[in-house]
Design a protein around this motif. Structure first.
Motif, PDB file in Angstrom:
ATOM      1  N   LEU A 109       0.838  -1.195   0.000  1.00 26.07           N
ATOM      2  CA  LEU A 109       0.000   0.000   0.000  1.00 26.07           C
ATOM      3  C   LEU A 109       0.874   1.246   0.000  1.00 26.07           C
ATOM      4  N   VAL A 110       0.425   2.282  -0.703  1.00 26.80           N
ATOM      5  CA  VAL A 110       1.048   3.609  -0.621  1.00 26.80           C
ATOM      6  C   VAL A 110       0.128   4.469   0.237  1.00 26.80           C
ATOM      7  N   VAL A 111       0.684   5.024   1.303  1.00 27.41           N
ATOM      8  CA  VAL A 111      -0.116   5.737   2.302  1.00 27.41           C
ATOM      9  C   VAL A 111       0.459   7.127   2.521  1.00 27.41           C
ATOM     10  N   LEU A 112      -0.417   8.099   2.638  1.00 24.93           N
ATOM     11  CA  LEU A 112      -0.008   9.474   2.932  1.00 24.93           C
ATOM     12  C   LEU A 112      -0.282   9.777   4.397  1.00 24.93           C
ATOM     13  N   LEU A 113       0.773  10.089   5.142  1.00 24.45           N
ATOM     14  CA  LEU A 113       0.628  10.606   6.500  1.00 24.45           C
ATOM     15  C   LEU A 113       0.512  12.123   6.406  1.00 24.45           C
ATOM     16  N   GLY A 114      -0.536  12.691   6.976  1.00 23.90           N
ATOM     17  CA  GLY A 114      -0.748  14.129   6.891  1.00 23.90           C
ATOM     18  C   GLY A 114      -1.856  14.461   5.915  1.00 23.90           C
ATOM     19  N   SER A 115      -2.028  15.735   5.703  1.00 24.63           N
ATOM     20  CA  SER A 115      -3.147  16.238   4.912  1.00 24.63           C
ATOM     21  C   SER A 115      -2.947  16.009   3.421  1.00 24.63           C
ATOM     22  N   LYS A 116      -4.059  15.862   2.698  1.00 27.96           N
ATOM     23  CA  LYS A 116      -4.019  15.795   1.234  1.00 27.96           C
ATOM     24  C   LYS A 116      -3.865  17.182   0.617  1.00 27.96           C
ATOM     25  N   LEU A 117      -4.015  18.214   1.430  1.00 24.42           N
ATOM     26  CA  LEU A 117      -3.969  19.586   0.941  1.00 24.42           C
ATOM     27  C   LEU A 117      -2.621  19.901   0.312  1.00 24.42           C
ATOM     28  N   GLY A 118      -2.651  20.544  -0.848  1.00 29.61           N
ATOM     29  CA  GLY A 118      -1.430  21.024  -1.482  1.00 29.61           C
ATOM     30  C   GLY A 118      -1.525  22.518  -1.725  1.00 29.61           C
ATOM     31  N   GLU A 119      -0.490  23.272  -1.324  1.00 31.34           N
ATOM     32  CA  GLU A 119      -0.481  24.729  -1.486  1.00 31.34           C
ATOM     33  C   GLU A 119       0.707  25.113  -2.364  1.00 31.34           C
ATOM     34  N   VAL A 120       0.432  25.850  -3.448  1.00 32.19           N
ATOM     35  CA  VAL A 120       1.482  26.122  -4.436  1.00 32.19           C
ATOM     36  C   VAL A 120       2.175  27.467  -4.238  1.00 32.19           C
ATOM     37  N   GLY A 121       1.774  28.267  -3.245  1.00 31.33           N
ATOM     38  CA  GLY A 121       2.451  29.542  -3.005  1.00 31.33           C
ATOM     39  C   GLY A 121       3.931  29.342  -2.733  1.00 31.33           C
ATOM     40  N   GLY A 122       4.782  30.089  -3.426  1.00 27.37           N
ATOM     41  CA  GLY A 122       6.223  29.993  -3.223  1.00 27.37           C
ATOM     42  C   GLY A 122       6.828  28.670  -3.651  1.00 27.37           C
ATOM     43  N   SER A 123       6.147  27.926  -4.516  1.00 25.82           N
ATOM     44  CA  SER A 123       6.588  26.567  -4.843  1.00 25.82           C
ATOM     45  C   SER A 123       7.549  26.524  -6.031  1.00 25.82           C
ATOM     46  N   GLU A 124       8.222  25.383  -6.142  1.00 22.24           N
ATOM     47  CA  GLU A 124       9.058  25.124  -7.317  1.00 22.24           C
ATOM     48  C   GLU A 124       8.209  25.133  -8.582  1.00 22.24           C
ATOM     49  N   TYR A 125       7.010  24.606  -8.492  1.00 19.92           N
ATOM     50  CA  TYR A 125       6.105  24.575  -9.638  1.00 19.92           C
ATOM     51  C   TYR A 125       5.841  25.976 -10.184  1.00 19.92           C
ATOM     52  N   LEU A 126       5.521  26.917  -9.287  1.00 18.28           N
ATOM     53  CA  LEU A 126       5.262  28.279  -9.747  1.00 18.28           C
ATOM     54  C   LEU A 126       6.493  28.880 -10.411  1.00 18.28           C
ATOM     55  N   LYS A 127       7.672  28.623  -9.837  1.00 22.05           N
ATOM     56  CA  LYS A 127       8.888  29.233 -10.370  1.00 22.05           C
ATOM     57  C   LYS A 127       9.312  28.586 -11.686  1.00 22.05           C
TER      58      LYS A 127
END
Length: 270
Positions: A109-127
């Protein structure tokens, strides 16, 4: 963009990296790099970074044992980004129980510990994708951060996990891709669908998140550990195959991803 949050996040991520191998933090050293401190905005950045780092160190019980400061880092009057760098050392009580970042076995199984929320402010993606250094960086919930780290460390100590990889630069998609680069590499099918924007899900850099893989029979015990810390835990997929698939958003071979990853520096300096 937010030096207080940035300083706090730098400490939190270093401690999270230790938690991913199963180690408890013992102490840190830092190198704080800034522009001209005679400028009010630079001195404000410096003071805010220190306050943010202090808050995280107190919450995560990590002493600062040494460090240094480098000022006047600028070119033609333009300062570098405020850059707090943290090196943290931790302790493994039993070196026979350690986690590595890579997926291991088909059917895990692949499991995420923590929130599913993703915030793109200041991210590598934006840059990288949009050429923007903008937005508010993800804030650090230190209670959640502490709980996620404790859960991961305990799960490693009990031998429950096949792998553990923190979500940081590049967000969930990059963490999942890097988890495929073991020897030999192995893919995964991720079934997590976005609640909002797909780029938030894939590339948001919210703190306090670790991707783990484990045998299905170990999941119940992991869930008990997570509930004791009152942290979210979500099954997001399974390990297997030669591709990384994330819903209907991503479908590509592990070999292609590994090639892009392993040749990145060479391509940048040509």
């Amino acid at each position: 963009l937010d030096p207080y949050t940035g300083g706090m996040g730098t400490v939190a991520e270093a401690a999270r990296n230790l938690a991913c191998v199963g180690a408890a933090p013992l102490g840190l050293t830092d190198c704080l790099n800034f522009g001209n401190p005679e400028r009010e905005d630079v001195m404000w950045q410096f003071s805010q970074v220190i306050l943010g780092m202090r808050e995280a160190c107190l919450a995560l019980d990590v002493p600062v044992v040494s460090g240094n400061v480098s000022f006047y880092n600028e070119t033609e009057g333009v300062s570098i980004y405020p850059t707090p760098t943290v090196a943290m050392v931790g302790l493994l009580d039993n070196v026979e129980f350690i986690a590595t970042p890579w997926f291991k076995d088909d059917g895990d199984l692949v499991v995420l510990l923590g929130s599913k929320l993703g915030e793109v402010g200041g991210s590598e993606y934006l840059k990288v994708v949009h050429g923007q250094v903008a937005g508010r960086p993800p804030r650090v919930n230190l209670t959640l951060e502490r709980g996620v780290q404790r859960t991961c460390r305990k799960a490693v100590e009990l031998g429950l996990l096949s792998s553990a990889h923190d979500v940081s630069e590049g967000g969930l998609a990059v963490a999942l891709a890097e988890a495929c680069f073991g020897d030999p590499g192995i893919g995964a099918v991720i079934e997590l669908e976005p609640d909002g924007r797909p780029d938030d899900l894939l590339f948001g850099e919210s703190h306090s998140r670790i991707v783990v893989s484990l045998r299905e029979g170990n999941y119940r015990q992991l869930k008990v550990l997570a509930s004791k810390e009152n942290i979210p835990v979500t099954v997001i997929g399974t390990v297997g195959g030669s591709q990384l698939v994330i819903g209907n958003l991503v479908r590509t071979s592990v070999e292609r991803l590994r090639n892009v990853w392993s040749t990145a520096l060479e391509r940048c300096v040509k």
